[in-house]
Design an enzyme around this catalytic site. Structure first.
Site, PDB file in Angstrom:
ATOM      1  N   GLU A  36       9.807  -0.653  10.899  1.00 39.62           N
ATOM      2  CA  GLU A  36       9.754   0.325   9.805  1.00 39.62           C
ATOM      3  C   GLU A  36      10.297   1.681  10.242  1.00 39.62           C
ATOM      4  O   GLU A  36      10.864   2.425   9.451  1.00 39.62           O
ATOM      5  CB  GLU A  36       8.325   0.491   9.279  1.00 39.62           C
ATOM      6  CG  GLU A  36       7.822  -0.660   8.425  1.00 39.62           C
ATOM      7  CD  GLU A  36       7.134  -1.745   9.251  1.00 39.62           C
ATOM      8  OE1 GLU A  36       7.185  -1.681  10.499  1.00 39.62           O
ATOM      9  OE2 GLU A  36       6.543  -2.664   8.637  1.00 39.62           O
ATOM     10  N   LYS A 148      -2.052  -2.914  -4.441  1.00 33.75           N
ATOM     11  CA  LYS A 148      -1.494  -4.237  -4.743  1.00 33.75           C
ATOM     12  C   LYS A 148      -1.789  -4.687  -6.170  1.00 33.75           C
ATOM     13  O   LYS A 148      -0.924  -5.254  -6.852  1.00 33.75           O
ATOM     14  CB  LYS A 148      -2.044  -5.259  -3.747  1.00 33.75           C
ATOM     15  CG  LYS A 148      -1.573  -6.653  -4.062  1.00 33.75           C
ATOM     16  CD  LYS A 148      -1.635  -7.570  -2.903  1.00 33.75           C
ATOM     17  CE  LYS A 148      -1.110  -8.932  -3.345  1.00 33.75           C
ATOM     18  NZ  LYS A 148      -0.902  -9.827  -2.232  1.00 33.75           N
TER      19      LYS A 148
END
Ligand SMILES: Cc1ncc(C[n+]2csc(CCOP(=O)(O)OP(=O)(O)O)c2C)c(N)n1
Length: 542
Positions: A36, A148
């Site tokens: 990342e 989520k």
């Protein structure tokens, strides 16, 4: 809606559904880095090379935490970036759930703003506002953390046409009184200097800056963040000020009677001892962020606003002027104290390698430097022709930025020659991205200035700690040529001066990425140097 064409992202559990949407999305190119951190630096390089916001996507917890250094890097240098992170589902927030990290909290001091989206109906507004905040005023990274469960829900698409941000006010351009005062100061000044920084690049003020400098015959010193705002070969260009700046830039500042500070923040690496910084000068600070005014150096006049607009206003109000005496004096310093190195026989000097890179550059090329000695030599010796043509992590000084930053620039500018100049230490911090450049065939030319040391730290140990080289010798490898080979990247090793240019030309001619391992003189130091906190006119190694 925001014209995003590229996302640098890495998948995980909380962003599964975002990735599912990307699966069938053809409008946005997705680049999968190998870490990342590589992705966020690449998004930053995309932004620095284009002026458009970089976009990065990561999963919750470890994925988001891996972005932190990249976000801080972008924040310190005012780079527009939108960071989208997955978060655990809303009912799980605050329960130490699997892969939960309070990323908006963690990044609060290193982002311009952070959103935690708690209702699907707010999603469009938050994204819209994130881009607006990231790209306007003083740019910076904005994070949008999406739980989520929000990513799983569906709703009617809504993207508000207007922003309603009462607390986010963009300041008006230059107030008439300050403009008039500045016009008077410039008209009366005998030894003015333009000290310009990243704000000039951010506002696209390079052209008016050069016209302004030429009309008024004012020499220009560009910080690391503004390198190229005036071409390095321009007669009025003084090079970089400060710790590893040129003698003539630092002398000019010290002797000036008017310092026009444009889009800068009086960083300590520039000012040295603030008490002796431009001691004889009236100071005008032209800056978009009011928080910068009088933060490090107290100024006589402050003009808040967009640097391009303000320079245009001043340009139109001032008559042209010649300053032969001042320019002659500066040219005398340029002659007496040039940047210098000796390419002795039997060695390969890092400065020689970096100067040679100039031979392969074109008008639209990019040079991206990592952090360390090679970064300062790049700032000194690379002849940058335009704003954005050179960039590096200025404020945070992030090792590991250069290679993925260059990768992002190459994604955004597929046709341009992009050269990464990196140290053997910093390269190892994100060398896994060799996989990414190989897979996407991003033709970055990676120049490792391999001195076998964490060179900049070794230099300080050499100069200030009696050569006690504590844990800075990294000469144990790896073999960078073999490493590149393992990733399927062409590699060349260079140990002699006569091999330098042919290797650079070979790399340029090759269609894909190339790594060149330049094995250089190990204990070369960067000069001139102002010891930390010293006066900028007192430089070692003049
Ligand atoms: C992430 C990070 N860790 C540590 C440092 C401190 N630091 C600054 S320069 C430097 C040495 C860099 O060595 P190298 O990449 O080999 O480049 P060189 O100075 O030799 O050109 C270090 C350790 C830093 N800037 N960034």
């Amino acid at each position: 809606m925001e014209g995003v064409d590229t996302i640098f992202g890495y998948p995980g559990g909380t962003v599964l559904h975002i990735y599912d949407a990307l699966y069938s999305c053809t409008a946005i190119k997705h680049i999968l880095p190998r870490h990342e951190q590589g992705g966020v630096h690449a998004a930053d390089g995309y932004a620095r090379s284009t002026g458009r916001p970089g976009v990065v996507l990561a999963t919750s917890g470890p994925g988001a935490a891996n972005l932190v250094t990249g976000i801080a890097t972008a924040y310190m240098d005012s780079i527009p970036m939108v960071v989208v992170t997955g978060q655990v589902a809303t009912p799980y927030i605050g329960k130490d759930s699997f892969q939960e990290a309070d990323i908006t909290g963690i990044t609060l001091p290193i982002t311009k703003y952070g959103f935690l989206v708690k209702d699907i109906k707010d999603l469009g507004r938050c994204i819209h506002e994130a881009f607006h905040i990231a790209t306007t005023g003083r740019p910076g990274p904005v994070i949008v953390d999406i739980p989520k469960d929000i990513t799983v829900q569906t709703t009617e698409f809504f993207y508000p046409p207007k922003h309603n941000l009462p607390g986010y006010k963009l300041k008006p351009n230059g107030i008439a009184k300050q403009i008039e005062e500045t016009v008077k100061l410039i008209s009366e000044a005998k030894r003015p200097v333009l000290y310009v920084g990243g704000g000039v690049i951010a506002s696209g003020a390079e052209k008016i800056l050069v016209e302004f400098a030429e009309k008024l015959d004012i020499p220009v010193t560009c910080t690391l963040m503004a390198k190229g705002a005036i071409p390095d070969t321009h007669l009025l260009a003084l090079g970089m000020p400060g710790m590893h700046g040129t003698v003539y830039a630092n002398y000019s500042i010290t002797e000036s009677d008017l310092l026009l500070a444009v889009g800068v923040r009086f960083d300590d690496r520039v000012t040295g001892n603030v008490k002796t910084f431009a001691p004889n000068a009236k100071k005008v600070h032209i800056e978009i962020d009011p928080a910068e005014i009088n933060k490090n150096v107290v100024v006589d006049v402050a003009i808040i606003g967009d640097t391009k607009d303000i320079l245009e206003t001043l340009f139109n109000k001032l008559d042209s002027k010649k300053r032969p005496d001042w320019i002659k004096r500066i040219n005398g310093w340029k002659e007496e104290y040039p940047l210098k190195f000796v390419q002795e026989e039997g060695t390969l000097k890092p400065q020689y390698v970096i100067s040679s890179v100039n031979e392969i550059l074109e008008d639209n090329s990019f040079v991206v430097a990592d952090t360390g000695q090679h970064q300062m030599w790049s700032a000194q010796y690379i002849k940058t022709r335009r704003g954005r043509g050179f960039f590096t992590s200025g404020g945070l000084g992030t090792m590991g930025y250069g290679f993925p930053g260059a990768m992002g620039a190459q994604v955004a500018n597929p046709e341009a020659l992009v050269v990464a100049i990196v140290g053997d230490g910093g390269f190892q911090m994100n060398c896994q991205e060799l996989a990414t450049v190989a897979i996407y065939n991003l033709p970055v030319k990676i120049c490792i200035i391999n001195n076998g040391y964490l060179g900049m730290v070794r230099q300080w140990q050499d100069l200030f700690l009696e050569k006690r080289y504590s844990h800075t010798d990294i000469n144990q490898g790896p073999d960078f040529v073999k490493l590149a080979d393992a990733f399927g990247v062409k590699a060349i090793r260079v140990t002699k001066p006569e091999e330098v240019l042919p290797a650079l030309q070979e790399a340029k001619a090759h269609q894909g990425p190339v790594l060149i391992d330049f094995v250089v003189e190990k204990e070369e130091n960067v000069y001139p140097m102002v010891p930390a906190g010293g006066s900028i006119n007192e430089m070692l190694g003049r």
